[in-house]
Enzyme design. Structure first.
Site, mmCIF file in Angstrom:
data_model
loop_
_atom_site.group_PDB
_atom_site.id
_atom_site.type_symbol
_atom_site.label_atom_id
_atom_site.label_comp_id
_atom_site.label_asym_id
_atom_site.label_seq_id
_atom_site.Cartn_x
_atom_site.Cartn_y
_atom_site.Cartn_z
ATOM 1 N N LYS A 100 15.525 25.922 0.955
ATOM 2 C CA LYS A 100 14.910 26.328 -0.310
ATOM 3 C C LYS A 100 13.856 25.313 -0.742
ATOM 4 O O LYS A 100 12.821 25.680 -1.297
ATOM 5 C CB LYS A 100 15.971 26.476 -1.409
ATOM 6 C CG LYS A 100 16.839 27.704 -1.226
ATOM 7 C CD LYS A 100 17.793 27.847 -2.395
ATOM 8 C CE LYS A 100 18.809 28.944 -2.167
ATOM 9 N NZ LYS A 100 19.903 28.896 -3.128
ATOM 10 N N LYS A 123 18.710 36.083 9.006
ATOM 11 C CA LYS A 123 19.633 36.935 8.234
ATOM 12 C C LYS A 123 18.836 37.887 7.338
ATOM 13 O O LYS A 123 17.702 37.585 6.955
ATOM 14 C CB LYS A 123 20.597 36.089 7.408
ATOM 15 C CG LYS A 123 19.946 35.334 6.286
ATOM 16 C CD LYS A 123 20.970 34.673 5.368
ATOM 17 C CE LYS A 123 20.223 33.970 4.238
ATOM 18 N NZ LYS A 123 21.016 33.271 3.276
ATOM 19 N N LYS A 156 16.190 39.198 0.809
ATOM 20 C CA LYS A 156 15.057 39.812 0.107
ATOM 21 C C LYS A 156 13.763 39.068 0.396
ATOM 22 O O LYS A 156 12.691 39.655 0.427
ATOM 23 C CB LYS A 156 15.321 39.827 -1.397
ATOM 24 C CG LYS A 156 15.859 41.171 -1.878
ATOM 25 C CD LYS A 156 15.998 41.219 -3.366
ATOM 26 C CE LYS A 156 14.691 41.546 -4.053
ATOM 27 N NZ LYS A 156 14.806 41.543 -5.521
HETATM 28 P P1 TYM Z 1 24.028 35.078 -2.747
HETATM 29 O O1 TYM Z 1 23.797 35.565 -4.123
HETATM 30 O O2 TYM Z 1 22.879 34.584 -1.958
HETATM 31 O O3 TYM Z 1 24.716 36.205 -1.880
HETATM 32 C C1 TYM Z 1 25.870 36.885 -2.316
HETATM 33 C C2 TYM Z 1 26.799 37.115 -1.146
HETATM 34 O O4 TYM Z 1 26.146 37.848 -0.112
HETATM 35 C C3 TYM Z 1 26.325 37.186 1.140
HETATM 36 N N1 TYM Z 1 25.143 37.449 1.988
HETATM 37 C C4 TYM Z 1 25.210 37.952 3.231
HETATM 38 N N2 TYM Z 1 26.248 38.327 3.998
HETATM 39 C C5 TYM Z 1 25.978 38.837 5.230
HETATM 40 N N3 TYM Z 1 24.716 38.986 5.722
HETATM 41 C C6 TYM Z 1 23.638 38.628 4.985
HETATM 42 N N4 TYM Z 1 22.423 38.803 5.462
HETATM 43 C C7 TYM Z 1 23.862 38.076 3.671
HETATM 44 N N5 TYM Z 1 23.042 37.636 2.689
HETATM 45 C C8 TYM Z 1 23.848 37.253 1.659
HETATM 46 C C9 TYM Z 1 26.442 35.713 0.764
HETATM 47 O O5 TYM Z 1 27.081 34.972 1.765
HETATM 48 C C10 TYM Z 1 27.252 35.799 -0.514
HETATM 49 O O6 TYM Z 1 28.643 35.876 -0.227
HETATM 50 N N6 TYM Z 1 25.828 30.511 -3.490
HETATM 51 C C11 TYM Z 1 26.185 31.911 -3.530
HETATM 52 C C12 TYM Z 1 26.592 32.408 -4.899
HETATM 53 C C13 TYM Z 1 27.737 31.666 -5.505
HETATM 54 C C14 TYM Z 1 29.091 31.730 -5.080
HETATM 55 C C15 TYM Z 1 29.816 30.898 -5.973
HETATM 56 C C16 TYM Z 1 29.741 32.406 -4.039
HETATM 57 C C17 TYM Z 1 27.688 30.842 -6.585
HETATM 58 N N7 TYM Z 1 28.937 30.374 -6.866
HETATM 59 C C18 TYM Z 1 31.188 30.724 -5.827
HETATM 60 C C19 TYM Z 1 31.116 32.230 -3.910
HETATM 61 C C20 TYM Z 1 31.826 31.398 -4.792
HETATM 62 C C21 TYM Z 1 24.967 32.697 -3.093
HETATM 63 O O7 TYM Z 1 23.878 32.231 -3.117
HETATM 64 O O8 TYM Z 1 25.189 33.980 -2.770
#
Ligand code: TYM
Length: 330
Positions: free
Chosen positions: A115, A196, A199
């Protein structure tokens, strides 16, 4: 026996994609419906402020994403659904944990490095501290399980490092945290299957849950595959990705038939894609329908978030009392 607590969060990016859904969100619903866990789910609106975001449309995006979560089946009767910023204990615990995390642990996080590279004009403190807030989200509810996609693995490893440091310094309090993955733990970009689905990879590489059936079909039909079923037993990443999505959403018989065709080297990718588009659209149809209903009833959505806030807050307050006492705060 007491149920274990499970926590997960998602950033309000405005529109969720099939990677989010198959890697995590669908599992949120399945785990909720299994009745085996106390499920706590949050829209992590503080996290998403760490990269440039549009202030004017932010509230609207958050509400829209709450509608998405309810549309896919997160059920406020069974799970707690709330907005992270409405439970200030997340930030307080983050601060406490900040005092025991070496900066070097945060600087080595690959998502931070990624990032920071992409947002080199806005490498703010929040971006570096992002994983600690995530650790606080999880530990605030003494959660032991976290359903996420593979890209969050390093953050969950950090969670266990930090909680061990906490327990060593202040006394045994937090339990080890375990990720829960699905077979869709890494859904790939349709255009660049070595990356992966995300967006930021551009419109065509990403299937959005709110895409029209026509858009879904077009994107799948133009997805990158290879020149034809291969001699090797390993599928190319693009084809493998299409099969993963198919296997997660289609009737097992359909997926099996295409798999057999692939291995007999008679599979036409255009047929696989047509079938996949149909399966994805059929799966999304009831979700779209539910969304249309909720869009006309934002009052109920706000009420659900308010009730979620109250439930989350009461657990958070109780646990924070114990944590403050452990770390010597009045
Ligand atoms: P975020 O918002 O980027 O994504 C949400 C969830 O989607 C999963 N994900 C994917 N899984 C499979 N293939 C993909 N291409 C893909 N893109 C996204 C992510 O692994 C996630 O589970 N840091 C976290 C948000 C967060 C969080 C937490 C998660 C904040 N606090 C506490 C768990 C527990 C995040 O950026 O997810």
């Amino acid at each position: 026996m007491d149920k274990k607590t499970l926590f997960s969060g998602i950033q309000p990016t405005g529109e969720f994609h099939l990677g989010n859904y198959l890697g995590a969100l669908k599992n949120w619903v399945d785990l909720q419906n299994s009745g085996e866990y106390n499920c706590i789910y949050s829209i992590v609106d503080l996290h998403a402020m760490t990269i440039d975001y549009d202030v004017k449309s932010y509230q609207e995006k958050v509400i829209s994403n709450a509608i998405d979560l309810l549309s896919i089946g997160v059920d406020p009767q069974k799970s707690i659904l709330f907005l992270q910023s409405q439970v200030p204990e997340h930030s307080v615990l983050c601060w406490i944990l900040n005092t025991i995390v070496p900066v070097s642990e945060l600087e080595r996080m690959t998502q931070y490095k990624d990032k920071a590279r992409k947002n080199d004009k806005n490498i703010n403190m929040g971006l570096l501290d992002y994983p600690v807030l995530m650790v606080a989200d999880i530990l605030l509810y003494k959660s032991e399980f976290v359903p996420v996609g593979e890209d969050q693995t390093q953050h969950l490893e950090l969670t266990n490092i930090i909680l061990r440091k906490f327990n060593n310094k202040f006394g045994e309090y937090f339990q080890k945290v375990n990720p829960i993955y699905t077979k869709g733990t890494r859904i790939r970009s349709l255009q660049d299957p070595n990356r992966k689905m995300s967006k930021s990879m551009g419109e065509k590489s990403c299937l959005l849950l709110n895409d029209s059936p026509d858009a879904i079909t077009k994107k799948i039909m133009s997805s990158v595959t290879d020149t034809g079923p291969q001699k090797s037993i390993h599928m190319s990443p693009g084809v493998d990705n299409l099969f993963t999505i198919l296997e997660l959403l289609a009737d097992p018989e359909i997926a099996k038939k295409f798999n057999v065709d692939y291995h007999n080297r008679v599979l036409k990718y255009s047929e696989l894609k047509t079938a996949l588009a149909d399966v994805v659209n059929k799966h999304l149809e009831p979700i779209r329908e539910k969304r249309r209903e909720l869009e006309n009833d934002k009052g109920s959505v706000l009420k659900i978030l308010e009730e979620g806030r109250e439930k989350a807050k009461s657990i958070a307050e109780q646990n924070m009392k114990e944590i403050k006492n452990l770390v010597g705060l009045i």
